[in-house]
Scaffold this motif. Structure first.
Motif, PDB file in Angstrom:
ATOM      1  N   GLU A   1      -3.865 -17.569  -3.655  1.00  0.00           N
ATOM      2  CA  GLU A   1      -2.573 -18.222  -3.433  1.00  0.00           C
ATOM      3  C   GLU A   1      -2.458 -19.432  -4.350  1.00  0.00           C
TER       4      GLU A   1
ATOM      5  N   GLN B   1       0.139 -31.203   2.209  1.00  0.00           N
ATOM      6  CA  GLN B   1       0.513 -30.610   3.506  1.00  0.00           C
ATOM      7  C   GLN B   1      -0.710 -30.007   4.198  1.00  0.00           C
ATOM      8  N   ASN B   2      -1.502 -29.259   3.439  1.00  0.00           N
ATOM      9  CA  ASN B   2      -2.705 -28.661   4.027  1.00  0.00           C
ATOM     10  C   ASN B   2      -3.691 -29.729   4.477  1.00  0.00           C
TER      11      ASN B   2
ATOM     12  N   TYR C   1      -1.625 -22.999  -5.104  1.00  0.00           N
ATOM     13  CA  TYR C   1      -1.373 -24.274  -4.438  1.00  0.00           C
ATOM     14  C   TYR C   1      -0.723 -25.253  -5.410  1.00  0.00           C
ATOM     15  N   THR C   2       0.004 -26.201  -4.854  1.00  0.00           N
ATOM     16  CA  THR C   2       0.596 -27.252  -5.673  1.00  0.00           C
ATOM     17  C   THR C   2       0.119 -28.593  -5.137  1.00  0.00           C
TER      18      THR C   2
ATOM     19  N   GLN D   1      -2.552 -31.240   7.701  1.00  0.00           N
ATOM     20  CA  GLN D   1      -2.821 -30.329   8.815  1.00  0.00           C
ATOM     21  C   GLN D   1      -4.285 -30.423   9.265  1.00  0.00           C
TER      22      GLN D   1
ATOM     23  N   SER E   1       1.692 -28.894  -1.734  1.00  0.00           N
ATOM     24  CA  SER E   1       1.107 -28.101  -0.643  1.00  0.00           C
ATOM     25  C   SER E   1      -0.299 -28.583  -0.313  1.00  0.00           C
TER      26      SER E   1
END
Ligand code: ZN
Length: 397
Positions: free
Chosen positions: A207, A216-217, A209-210, A220, A213
């Motif tokens: 995947e 964001q991860n 990722y940026t 989390q 993101s």
């Protein structure tokens, strides 16, 4: 007068790409990296085996017939790691943000190039060097201060894309220089092709990722974990470090850096930078996020494996580095999961094709890739004129 564009290195490797522009007595060299040079190897051997670009007058006491200036698009080792091998004083131009970072890296002893005379070139300020005019454009890559570079000799225009991505925090920077160059109908574009290096079969599972993101991860993980969180980012990606600390604070934790990272962050203007104090962290591990460099891996011994480890493009970067196995063994032996939150600084193949198509140079050279021919094929399919030079080849303009 003719400009000679000579491809010195990095035509089918990721990084270490070096090109020179010569006209009369003026020679411009950009970038100035090496891929992997064991520190015990003598300079003469690195020159002989092609690790260093074939510019003996810069690395030995051979006298030079040229006035040489070096340009560094950004401060990654594969773009500036050869500076330390210089044997005579040379002006080395880079952006202000790169120079600020270079200064503190030198102060910390991470970089040392006694003959590199660092000078700043402002973005979008055309500057003359002999018959050449050089302009830096701010770009988006995972290094603060990264640039794309335009070279003109009054008649012809060549552009060195540097390393670039379009799904980073600043695509508008890339779109801006791409617009400028499209309007100029440039002769030659040297375009990186890092993301063409890998097999598609692997890419499907992988995947993308940026930087956004990643945050964001990260948030989390901070929310769902009550343990100490350890991060291993790269010290030259200043903007990510700033964002990481903001995410830590927004999630009710406190960020603690090692001495080197703290020194770098303070030097580049970040405020509220705090160094690790083990006693406070040990008293309330779940309240903190600490940054850990591989050199200090054993600082983590005191937590007996009770932490989350997030690898974020810090050293060691990948399996090609023998320290990588050491790191994963250490974590396995401590029952800690190795969690990778890395982000690429390089454009996707689709974005590279769109970028090259938008600029539509009369000729595009693909390099800075294990598979430049794959990028060349993709560009030819959309009608671009692509050329794959060999090492040491010269094009005249
Ligand atoms: Zn690179």
């Amino acid at each position: 007068m003719r400009m000679q564009v000579k491809f010195l290195n990095g035509l089918n490797t990721i990084g270490g790409n070096v090109v020179s522009f010569t006209q009369g007595k003026t020679r411009l060299v950009m970038d100035f990296g090496v891929n992997f040079a064991p520190s015990e190897t003598p300079t003469g051997d690195l020159l002989a085996n092609g690790t260093l670009p074939d510019l003996p007058d810069l690395f030995t006491d051979v006298s030079s017939e040229y006035e040489t200036t070096i340009f560094v698009s950004h401060l990654h080792l594969d773009h500036m790691g050869a500076l330390k091998y210089l044997t005579k004083p040379i002006d080395v131009y880079m952006s202000q943000a790169s120079a600020d970072l270079y200064y503190v890296l030198t102060k910390l002893g991470i970089e040392s190039a006694p003959y590199a005379n660092i000078k700043v070139i402002d973005f979008e300020k055309p500057t003359s060097f002999g018959d050449f005019e050089v302009t830096f454009f701010e770009t988006d890559h995972d290094a603060r201060g990264a640039a794309a570079i335009r070279i003109r000799n009054g008649e012809h225009t060549v552009v060195h894309s540097g390393d670039v991505r379009l799904d980073g925090p600043h695509p508008e920077r890339v779109n801006h220089w791409a617009d400028v160059l499209r309007d100029e109908n440039i002769d030659l574009l040297l375009l990186e092709g890092t993301e063409f290096s890998f097999d598609e079969a692997n890419d499907i599972a992988h995947e993308r990722y940026t930087e956004m993101s990643l945050q964001q991860n990260f948030a989390q993980i901070l929310q769902s974990s009550e343990q100490l969180v350890v991060i291993n980012p790269y010290e030259r990606n200043i903007d990510r470090l700033v964002a990481l600390q903001a995410t830590v604070q927004a999630n009710g934790r406190e960020m603690r850096w090692d001495h080197q990272f703290a020194t770098i962050l303070l030097a580049v203007g970040m405020t509220d930078v705090k160094e690790i104090d083990w006693e406070t962290v040990l008293a309330q591990p779940g309240h903190y996020v600490i940054q850990n460099h591989f050199n200090q891996l054993h600082d983590l011994d005191q937590f007996n494996g009770d932490y989350v480890y997030l690898h974020m493009n810090g050293e060691p970067l990948g399996e090609y580095d023998p320290r990588f196995a050491e790191l994963s063994d250490y974590l396995t032996n401590n029952d800690v999961l190795f969690c990778s939150l890395g982000v690429s600084g390089h454009a996707t193949p689709d974005d590279l094709v769109a970028l090259a198509q938008h600029i539509s140079a009369k000729k595009t050279v693909t390099w800075h890739s294990f598979k430049p021919e794959k990028e060349a094929k993709a560009l030819r399919e959309v009608g671009l004129n692509v050329y794959l030079p060999t090492k040491g080849e010269t094009l005249n303009y």
